[in-house]
Enzyme design. Structure first.
Site, PDB file in Angstrom:
ATOM      1  CG  ASP A 199     133.405  13.960 -59.763  1.00 22.26           C
ATOM      2  OD1 ASP A 199     134.703  14.079 -60.405  1.00 22.26           O
ATOM      3  OD2 ASP A 199     132.760  13.111 -60.576  1.00 22.26           O
ATOM      4  CD  GLU A 281     121.339  28.941 -45.155  1.00 20.68           C
ATOM      5  OE1 GLU A 281     121.123  28.922 -46.269  1.00 20.68           O
ATOM      6  OE2 GLU A 281     120.971  28.729 -43.927  1.00 20.68           O
TER       7      GLU A 281
END
Ligand code: GLC
Length: 514
Positions: A199, A281
């Site tokens: 979120d 990454e």
């Protein structure tokens, strides 16, 4: 064999509006379990659950009071474990919503932080002295209206909250916060979850100097609705900071250890900013927000999808509707026309490289419900004096069966179903009708699997939005005139018949030319 993440069909379950198993009018995990088989039948690969944590629910559960538990009102941890087992048993995966930007003010960390300036958890949050005039430390606004700062009389400092005052922002420059979330991720992965929807993924870090955001125009009227006031500023210092994507490096390593998936809610509209959050990454994928904003206009749709395909490389998630945004059927005009257009738009998205996300109700062509704003508890509505901005119309309960309570509940639903819902709107009736939106959606999800490889846009200046992929053409008529396509083998069509593509229709076909 499990399907690679970038080919998956995801499905958003807004838990409290999905299915109520205990008759209290609020959706729960017991109810969800009963409806999981029908999601598998539809062709869903991954079920995403919106927050189910213990919470005061001032923002529908995006105010988390305990990251390591399930609210008893949803059935508690035992019910959750059963959901994991059932989902896996049906060949699907389970993704949960993680809310790292802020906690609830009821979280023990914040209770501690607020007690005194030298409390151990004080620096888990962002505190600042008042400005010289005693007011907030800078001009940042809350997404939900008012300043993004609230004064704490006990310690005489302000705390930061990009959303409600009861949703204090965590301080992601404190290493202990990173450690806490590493542990939270591992804990849920250990319980069997397969991924996280992150979120406000672009929000965690803030400008270290907390500089004022530049104004776009005049200072907003203090009585302006929350979204208008928020939109009056360039959000260059409160959101999307240069180092924010690096927060996810450790999460990615943890997720990869478990073959789990990280999907960011990166609420930004420019593809070049969103791509920074995805990669080896960083997060696996990001929601592509322009896809849920596009209006029914060939140029607007082309622009939103082309920007996403050019930059996203299969790592942007396509979606037409969500628990925060207007439903596609309503956005595209409502009624039978709006529904047909929504399915045509879904067809366009379904053929693109990258995950596809459905929001509950998309598969039955659900439109926004009419809601009495004076009763809305959505914070955007509450903080606008209940005159505008409620997200309740897109959160009305699911329509399962043509009975009282629509198979959603045997009790009083927490939110009305919306006016003018009919038996034909329900999953049960639509499943029995081969030409229904439910069945067409199922056919579409199956057809989607035949499309592989890169795409080539078919450049046209008119109402036809079309591209080629893997020897097939995906085309939607977003204009006002009919097209006669030179198609061969029709793999899927959203409506109509023959080679004619009427306004609002879409097709997937092998074809000689368009
Ligand atoms: C995300 C959620 C939204 C919530 C907000 C604050 O945008 O999708 O529903 O209100 O975050 O947590």
């Amino acid at each position: 064999m499990t399907r690679p993440w970038d080919e998956c069909v995801l499905y958003e379950v807004y838990v409290r509006s999905f299915a109520d198993g205990d008759g209290d009018g609020v959706g729960d995990l017991l109810g969800l379990r009963e409806r999981l088989p029908v999601l598998a039948e539809l062709g869903v690969d991954v079920v995403w659950l919106t927050p189910f944590y213990p919470s005061p629910r001032l923002d529908g559960g995006y105010d988390v009071a305990d990251y390591l538990d399930v609210d008893e009102r949803y059935g508690g941890l035992a019910a959750f474990d059963a959901v994991v087992a059932d989902t896996h048993g049906l060949g699907m995966r389970l993704m949960i919503d993680l809310v790292p930007n802020h906690t609830s003010s009821r979280h023990p960390w914040f209770r501690s932080a607020r007690s005194r300036r030298d409390a151990p958890h004080r620096d888990y949050y962002v505190w600042r002295d008042p400005a010289p005039d005693g007011g907030p430390p800078n001009n940042w606004r809350s997404h939900f209206g008012g300043p993004a700062w609230t004064h704490d009389p006990v310690t005489d400092q302000y705390w930061l909250h990009l959303f409600l005052p009861e949703q204090p922002d965590l301080n992601w420059t404190d290493r202990r916060v990173h450690d806490e979330f590493d542990a939270i991720l591992r804990w849920w992965l250990g319980r069997g979850v397969d991924g996280f929807r992150v979120d406000v993924a672009h929000g965690l870090l803030k400008d270290p100097e907390l500089r004022d955001n530049p104004l776009r125009g005049p200072v907003p009227d203090p009585l302006a609705p929350p979204r208008t006031a928020w939109g009056s500023y360039e959000h260059v210092h409160d959101l999307d900071q240069p180092d924010t994507p690096s927060v996810y490096r450790r999460w990615r390593a943890i997720a990869d250890d478990h073959d789990a998936f990280l999907l960011g809610e990166v609420y930004l509209l420019e593809a070049e900013r969103v791509v920074r959050y995805v990669g080896e990454e960083a997060l696996h994928a990001a929601l592509w927000i322009p896809s849920v904003k596009a209006t029914w206009d060939a140029g607007a749709i082309r622009a939103a999808l082309q920007a996403g395909t050019a930059a996203g490389e299969g790592r942007f998630v396509w979606f037409t509707s969500s628990h925060d945004d207007q439903r596609a059927a309503s956005r595209f005009g409502g009624g039978a026309v709006g529904r047909q257009r929504a399915l045509a738009y879904l067809t366009l998205l379904a053929g693109l490289p990258g995950p596809l996300l459905l929001y509950q109700g998309d598969e039955i062509g659900l439109e926004d419900g009419e809601i009495d704003l004076s009763r809305s508890d959505d914070p955007i509505a509450v903080r606008s004096g209940r005159v505008t901005g409620s997200r309740d119309p897109v959160r009305t309960p699911m329509l399962w069966e043509p009975t009282d309570g629509f198979g959603f509940t045997t009790g009083e639903p927490w939110l009305p179903f919306g006016a003018d819902r009919t038996p034909d709107d329900t999953v049960e009736v639509q499943r029995a009708d081969p030409s229904s939106i439910w069945n067409r959606t199922r056919d579409l999800l199956e057809a989607r699997r035949r499309l592989t490889g890169g795409i080539r846009w078919i450049e046209r200046g008119d109402g036809l939005v079309a591209y080629e992929r893997g020897g097939m053409v995906v085309a939607a008529n977003c204009g006002g005139t009919t097209f006669d396509l030179d198609v061969d083998d029709v793999v899927f069509r959203s409506g109509g018949h023959g080679s004619i593509l009427a306004p609002g229709e879409a097709i997937i076909a092998t074809t000689a030319s368009t």
